[in-house]
Design a protein around this motif. Structure first.
Motif, PDB file in Angstrom:
ATOM      1  N   GLU A   8       0.870  -1.164   0.000  1.00 16.73           N
ATOM      2  CA  GLU A   8       0.000   0.000   0.000  1.00 16.73           C
ATOM      3  C   GLU A   8       0.908   1.215   0.000  1.00 16.73           C
ATOM      4  O   GLU A   8       1.708   1.391   0.927  1.00 16.73           O
ATOM      5  CB  GLU A   8      -0.891   0.017   1.236  1.00 16.73           C
ATOM      6  CG  GLU A   8      -1.895  -1.112   1.275  1.00 16.73           C
ATOM      7  CD  GLU A   8      -2.772  -1.023   2.505  1.00 16.73           C
ATOM      8  OE1 GLU A   8      -3.570  -0.075   2.578  1.00 16.73           O
ATOM      9  OE2 GLU A   8      -2.628  -1.896   3.373  1.00 16.73           O
ATOM     10  N   PHE A   9       0.814   2.033  -1.024  1.00 15.08           N
ATOM     11  CA  PHE A   9       1.630   3.232  -1.143  1.00 15.08           C
ATOM     12  C   PHE A   9       0.795   4.391  -0.593  1.00 15.08           C
ATOM     13  O   PHE A   9       0.089   5.066  -1.334  1.00 15.08           O
ATOM     14  CB  PHE A   9       2.033   3.457  -2.600  1.00 15.08           C
ATOM     15  CG  PHE A   9       2.889   2.348  -3.146  1.00 15.08           C
ATOM     16  CD1 PHE A   9       4.264   2.440  -3.087  1.00 15.08           C
ATOM     17  CD2 PHE A   9       2.327   1.197  -3.678  1.00 15.08           C
ATOM     18  CE1 PHE A   9       5.075   1.418  -3.567  1.00 15.08           C
ATOM     19  CE2 PHE A   9       3.113   0.169  -4.167  1.00 15.08           C
ATOM     20  CZ  PHE A   9       4.494   0.278  -4.117  1.00 15.08           C
ATOM     21  N   ASP A  14       5.618   6.478   3.029  1.00 19.61           N
ATOM     22  CA  ASP A  14       4.895   5.492   3.823  1.00 19.61           C
ATOM     23  C   ASP A  14       4.402   4.359   2.925  1.00 19.61           C
ATOM     24  O   ASP A  14       3.334   4.454   2.325  1.00 19.61           O
ATOM     25  CB  ASP A  14       3.733   6.138   4.566  1.00 19.61           C
ATOM     26  CG  ASP A  14       3.148   5.245   5.644  1.00 19.61           C
ATOM     27  OD1 ASP A  14       3.671   4.130   5.872  1.00 19.61           O
ATOM     28  OD2 ASP A  14       2.159   5.671   6.269  1.00 19.61           O
ATOM     29  N   ILE A  15       5.220   3.329   2.837  1.00 22.05           N
ATOM     30  CA  ILE A  15       4.866   2.149   2.057  1.00 22.05           C
ATOM     31  C   ILE A  15       4.660   1.009   3.036  1.00 22.05           C
ATOM     32  O   ILE A  15       5.566   0.658   3.788  1.00 22.05           O
ATOM     33  CB  ILE A  15       5.978   1.784   1.052  1.00 22.05           C
ATOM     34  CG1 ILE A  15       6.281   2.967   0.127  1.00 22.05           C
ATOM     35  CG2 ILE A  15       5.575   0.549   0.253  1.00 22.05           C
ATOM     36  CD1 ILE A  15       7.506   2.753  -0.753  1.00 22.05           C
ATOM     37  N   ARG A  21       0.163  -3.308   9.234  1.00 20.27           N
ATOM     38  CA  ARG A  21       0.664  -1.969   9.569  1.00 20.27           C
ATOM     39  C   ARG A  21       2.182  -1.932   9.446  1.00 20.27           C
ATOM     40  O   ARG A  21       2.803  -0.917   9.710  1.00 20.27           O
ATOM     41  CB  ARG A  21       0.230  -1.576  10.979  1.00 20.27           C
ATOM     42  CG  ARG A  21      -1.270  -1.414  11.079  1.00 20.27           C
ATOM     43  CD  ARG A  21      -1.748  -0.861  12.383  1.00 20.27           C
ATOM     44  NE  ARG A  21      -1.000  -1.303  13.539  1.00 20.27           N
ATOM     45  CZ  ARG A  21      -1.202  -0.900  14.771  1.00 20.27           C
ATOM     46  NH1 ARG A  21      -2.157  -0.050  15.011  1.00 20.27           N
ATOM     47  NH2 ARG A  21      -0.491  -1.357  15.757  1.00 20.27           N
ATOM     48  N   ILE A  22       2.763  -3.024   9.047  1.00 21.10           N
ATOM     49  CA  ILE A  22       4.218  -3.138   8.925  1.00 21.10           C
ATOM     50  C   ILE A  22       4.669  -2.446   7.646  1.00 21.10           C
ATOM     51  O   ILE A  22       4.134  -2.699   6.577  1.00 21.10           O
ATOM     52  CB  ILE A  22       4.653  -4.617   8.918  1.00 21.10           C
ATOM     53  CG1 ILE A  22       4.263  -5.286  10.238  1.00 21.10           C
ATOM     54  CG2 ILE A  22       6.137  -4.757   8.650  1.00 21.10           C
ATOM     55  CD1 ILE A  22       4.431  -6.787  10.265  1.00 21.10           C
ATOM     56  N   GLY A  23       5.669  -1.583   7.784  1.00 32.66           N
ATOM     57  CA  GLY A  23       6.204  -0.896   6.621  1.00 32.66           C
ATOM     58  C   GLY A  23       7.221  -1.754   5.898  1.00 32.66           C
ATOM     59  O   GLY A  23       7.873  -2.617   6.493  1.00 32.66           O
ATOM     60  N   ILE A  24       7.364  -1.484   4.618  1.00 29.89           N
ATOM     61  CA  ILE A  24       8.364  -2.201   3.832  1.00 29.89           C
ATOM     62  C   ILE A  24       9.758  -1.962   4.417  1.00 29.89           C
ATOM     63  O   ILE A  24      10.633  -2.815   4.335  1.00 29.89           O
ATOM     64  CB  ILE A  24       8.294  -1.798   2.340  1.00 29.89           C
ATOM     65  CG1 ILE A  24       9.113  -2.766   1.476  1.00 29.89           C
ATOM     66  CG2 ILE A  24       8.699  -0.359   2.131  1.00 29.89           C
ATOM     67  CD1 ILE A  24       8.954  -2.542  -0.013  1.00 29.89           C
ATOM     68  N   ASP A  25       9.943  -0.799   5.049  1.00 30.20           N
ATOM     69  CA  ASP A  25      11.228  -0.473   5.650  1.00 30.20           C
ATOM     70  C   ASP A  25      11.615  -1.440   6.761  1.00 30.20           C
ATOM     71  O   ASP A  25      12.807  -1.712   6.961  1.00 30.20           O
ATOM     72  CB  ASP A  25      11.244   0.966   6.176  1.00 30.20           C
ATOM     73  CG  ASP A  25      10.126   1.228   7.163  1.00 30.20           C
ATOM     74  OD1 ASP A  25       8.947   1.153   6.746  1.00 30.20           O
ATOM     75  OD2 ASP A  25      10.419   1.509   8.340  1.00 30.20           O
TER      76      ASP A  25
END
Length: 111
Positions: A8-9, A14-15, A21-25
């Motif tokens: 989800e972009f 904020d990806i 709710r976990i970010g790609i980061d």
């Protein structure tokens, strides 16, 4: 399924992994620290290997943009941390510090 369908972009900084709710980061940070996909799964057990592999693959296919993304996030996190350190402690934090100091003094008293 397209690789981008795993994410989800929400905005440029904020990806998120779709459905989490976990970010790609989060996945990329573990990957850059040498974690295998299986080890990442142990750290982020709500994901699955397919999503972890998708995040790593997306990173590797878009490395310059993702490195810039990771750098922006790191700078933002550091800025927020510095703001936190510079902020006046809340009344609750002041009280907790007082209680901690009091407890430490009591533990040092001879019996």
């Amino acid at each position: 399924m397209q690789l981008e369908d795993y994410f989800e972009f929400l905005d440029a900084d904020d990806i998120r992994i779709k459905g989490h709710r976990i970010g790609i980061d989060n996945v990329i940070n573990y990957y850059l620290h040498g974690y295998s996909p299986e080890a990442i799964l142990l750290e982020l057990p709500t994901l699955n290997l397919e999503k972890i592999h998708a995040a790593i693959t997306y990173y590797l296919h878009n490395r310059p943009e993702m490195d810039a993304y990771m750098l922006r996030l790191a700078k933002w996190q550091e800025q927020r941390y510095q703001e936190y350190l510079a902020a006046e402690p809340t009344p609750v934090m002041k009280r907790l510090k007082q209680l901690k100091t009091q407890r430490e003094k009591e533990m040092l008293k001879p019996l």
